[in-house]
Design an enzyme around this catalytic site. Structure first.
Site, PDB file in Angstrom:
ATOM      1  N   ASN A   7      10.680  -3.233   2.653  1.00 49.96           N
ATOM      2  CA  ASN A   7       9.664  -3.110   1.606  1.00 49.96           C
ATOM      3  C   ASN A   7       9.871  -1.765   0.908  1.00 49.96           C
ATOM      4  O   ASN A   7       9.610  -0.717   1.476  1.00 49.96           O
ATOM      5  CB  ASN A   7       8.270  -3.191   2.256  1.00 49.96           C
ATOM      6  CG  ASN A   7       7.150  -3.014   1.248  1.00 49.96           C
ATOM      7  OD1 ASN A   7       7.390  -2.917   0.044  1.00 49.96           O
ATOM      8  ND2 ASN A   7       5.918  -2.963   1.744  1.00 49.96           N
ATOM      9  N   PHE A   8      10.330  -1.823  -0.335  1.00 51.95           N
ATOM     10  CA  PHE A   8      10.629  -0.579  -1.072  1.00 51.95           C
ATOM     11  C   PHE A   8       9.373   0.160  -1.512  1.00 51.95           C
ATOM     12  O   PHE A   8       9.438   1.319  -1.887  1.00 51.95           O
ATOM     13  CB  PHE A   8      11.463  -0.898  -2.326  1.00 51.95           C
ATOM     14  CG  PHE A   8      12.939  -1.098  -2.074  1.00 51.95           C
ATOM     15  CD1 PHE A   8      13.438  -1.278  -0.792  1.00 51.95           C
ATOM     16  CD2 PHE A   8      13.843  -1.094  -3.136  1.00 51.95           C
ATOM     17  CE1 PHE A   8      14.807  -1.457  -0.572  1.00 51.95           C
ATOM     18  CE2 PHE A   8      15.211  -1.266  -2.928  1.00 51.95           C
ATOM     19  CZ  PHE A   8      15.687  -1.449  -1.653  1.00 51.95           C
ATOM     20  N   LYS A   9       8.231  -0.555  -1.538  1.00 54.38           N
ATOM     21  CA  LYS A   9       7.005   0.027  -2.085  1.00 54.38           C
ATOM     22  C   LYS A   9       7.308   0.577  -3.498  1.00 54.38           C
ATOM     23  O   LYS A   9       7.961  -0.110  -4.273  1.00 54.38           O
ATOM     24  CB  LYS A   9       6.448   1.076  -1.132  1.00 54.38           C
ATOM     25  CG  LYS A   9       6.311   0.504   0.290  1.00 54.38           C
ATOM     26  CD  LYS A   9       5.559   1.345   1.244  1.00 54.38           C
ATOM     27  CE  LYS A   9       5.457   0.627   2.586  1.00 54.38           C
ATOM     28  NZ  LYS A   9       4.607   1.318   3.537  1.00 54.38           N
ATOM     29  N   HIS A  90      -0.670  -6.922   2.009  1.00 57.07           N
ATOM     30  CA  HIS A  90      -0.228  -5.625   2.531  1.00 57.07           C
ATOM     31  C   HIS A  90      -1.389  -4.635   2.538  1.00 57.07           C
ATOM     32  O   HIS A  90      -2.214  -4.620   1.623  1.00 57.07           O
ATOM     33  CB  HIS A  90       0.934  -5.075   1.695  1.00 57.07           C
ATOM     34  CG  HIS A  90       1.611  -3.925   2.373  1.00 57.07           C
ATOM     35  ND1 HIS A  90       1.099  -2.652   2.338  1.00 57.07           N
ATOM     36  CD2 HIS A  90       2.722  -3.873   3.148  1.00 57.07           C
ATOM     37  CE1 HIS A  90       1.885  -1.856   3.058  1.00 57.07           C
ATOM     38  NE2 HIS A  90       2.886  -2.575   3.556  1.00 57.07           N
ATOM     39  N   GLU A  92      -1.604  -1.571   1.895  1.00 54.01           N
ATOM     40  CA  GLU A  92      -1.736  -0.668   0.746  1.00 54.01           C
ATOM     41  C   GLU A  92      -2.436  -1.378  -0.417  1.00 54.01           C
ATOM     42  O   GLU A  92      -3.162  -0.746  -1.183  1.00 54.01           O
ATOM     43  CB  GLU A  92      -0.353  -0.121   0.357  1.00 54.01           C
ATOM     44  CG  GLU A  92       0.089   0.933   1.365  1.00 54.01           C
ATOM     45  CD  GLU A  92       1.591   1.053   1.563  1.00 54.01           C
ATOM     46  OE1 GLU A  92       2.359   0.520   0.751  1.00 54.01           O
ATOM     47  OE2 GLU A  92       1.985   1.691   2.566  1.00 54.01           O
ATOM     48  N   GLU A 159       0.919  -5.206  10.863  1.00 54.12           N
ATOM     49  CA  GLU A 159       1.219  -3.818  10.505  1.00 54.12           C
ATOM     50  C   GLU A 159      -0.043  -2.969  10.673  1.00 54.12           C
ATOM     51  O   GLU A 159      -0.883  -2.919   9.751  1.00 54.12           O
ATOM     52  CB  GLU A 159       1.658  -3.726   9.040  1.00 54.12           C
ATOM     53  CG  GLU A 159       2.918  -4.485   8.729  1.00 54.12           C
ATOM     54  CD  GLU A 159       3.612  -3.932   7.482  1.00 54.12           C
ATOM     55  OE1 GLU A 159       4.771  -3.529   7.591  1.00 54.12           O
ATOM     56  OE2 GLU A 159       2.979  -3.878   6.413  1.00 54.12           O
ATOM     57  N   GLY A 165       3.914   4.488   7.660  1.00 55.76           N
ATOM     58  CA  GLY A 165       4.333   5.714   6.988  1.00 55.76           C
ATOM     59  C   GLY A 165       3.927   6.992   7.705  1.00 55.76           C
ATOM     60  O   GLY A 165       3.986   8.073   7.134  1.00 55.76           O
ATOM     61  N   SER A 195       6.273   2.319  10.869  1.00 54.09           N
ATOM     62  CA  SER A 195       7.181   3.347  11.394  1.00 54.09           C
ATOM     63  C   SER A 195       8.311   2.782  12.250  1.00 54.09           C
ATOM     64  O   SER A 195       8.739   3.402  13.227  1.00 54.09           O
ATOM     65  CB  SER A 195       6.396   4.420  12.147  1.00 54.09           C
ATOM     66  OG  SER A 195       5.516   5.084  11.257  1.00 54.09           O
TER      67      SER A 195
HETATM   68  P1  13P Z   1       6.768   2.297   7.168  1.00 52.90           P
HETATM   69  O1  13P Z   1       7.966   1.651   7.762  1.00 52.90           O
HETATM   70  O2  13P Z   1       7.090   3.364   6.176  1.00 52.90           O
HETATM   71  O3  13P Z   1       5.798   2.758   8.218  1.00 52.90           O
HETATM   72  O4  13P Z   1       5.994   1.187   6.318  1.00 52.90           O
HETATM   73  C1  13P Z   1       5.718  -0.030   6.911  1.00 52.90           C
HETATM   74  C2  13P Z   1       5.254  -0.966   5.878  1.00 52.90           C
HETATM   75  O5  13P Z   1       4.197  -0.793   5.293  1.00 52.90           O
HETATM   76  C3  13P Z   1       6.123  -2.097   5.535  1.00 52.90           C
HETATM   77  O6  13P Z   1       5.468  -3.028   4.738  1.00 52.90           O
END
Ligand code: 13P
Length: 235
Positions: A7-9, A90, A92, A159, A165, A195
């Protein structure tokens, strides 16, 4: 064979995404049959050359073909690049962008009807985790309200918000408890995210009822992501 997703966000440009996808695709041509997903930013979607086991998905879209929804994209824009995979739920989007469970369920229903592969995310914030396993599970079930968990193209991702993150991964025991409880109710592939990196992926993917990983930060360098796929391909 695990499912490994990047996931590039809000990271990478069109140019760097194209390079990244090409590197991963070249690696997959000869090296691995793992099921791999990449979710670039919406501006980096394109018609990329991909092997059968690599899919490019969208991180979010609006449940519409087209229309007046400023700032959003619909399926007309996704169809241009043959995108048939979407991330929904997600944390976020739930916590930063304020998506409600009702809106998420509507989105799920819309993309389900169009036959999209859906990676559907659930996860509890720290204050819920601190109340114990029962409260955590109740919170997670709430995030499944209105979701057809029998949908044949559904992949679930657990998650925990506090692990995203932060560099703090859930313990093997945490992951086991949650994954076992979810799998008891829902018979779908279940990824862990939060993570995950090259150093812990093997341990995490070896946990029973973990079918793969959804990776943010540690997936953003193509070589690192390839190393992660390489490490897990025999699992
Ligand atoms: P991280 O791997 O940066 O913790 O993010 C996880 C995530 O939100 C994947 O969708």
């Amino acid at each position: 064979m695990p499912i490994i997703a990047a996931n590039f966000k809000t990271n990478h440009t069109r140019a760097s995404t194209a390079k990244y996808i090409s590197l991963v695709n070249n690696y997959l041509k000869t090296n691995s049959t793992s099921e791999v997903y990449i979710f670039p930013t919406a501006t980096s979607l394109d018609e990329y050359e991909t092997v059968l086991n690599l899919s490019i998905g969208v991180q979010n879209a609006y449940p519409t073909k087209k229309g007046s929804f400023t700032g959003e994209i619909g399926t007309e824009q996704l169809d241009e690049f043959f995108i048939k995979t979407i991330l929904i739920g997600h944390s976020e989007r739930r916590h930063i962008l304020g998506e409600t469970q009702e809106a998420i369920a509507q989105k799920f229903q819309y993309f389900k009807e169009l036959g999209y592969k859906i990676i559907y995310c659930i996860g509890e914030p720290l204050e819920v985790k601190e109340q114990g396993l029962q409260s955590t599970l109740e919170y997670l079930w709430e995030q499944l309200v209105g979701i057809d968990t029998t949908y044949d193209k559904l992949i679930l991702a657990y998650e925990p918000v506090w692990a995203i993150g932060t560099g703090v991964t859930a313990t093997v025991e945490d992951i086991s408890n949650i994954h076992n409880a979810i799998k008891k109710e829902i018979n779908k592939p279940l990824l862990y995210g939060g993570s995950v990196n090259f150093g812990n992926i093997e341990k995490i993917c070896a946990i029973p009822n973990v079918d793969g990983a959804l990776i943010g930060t540690a997936s953003w360098v193509a070589e690192d992501f390839i190393k992660i796929i390489e490490t897990t391909k025999e699992l």
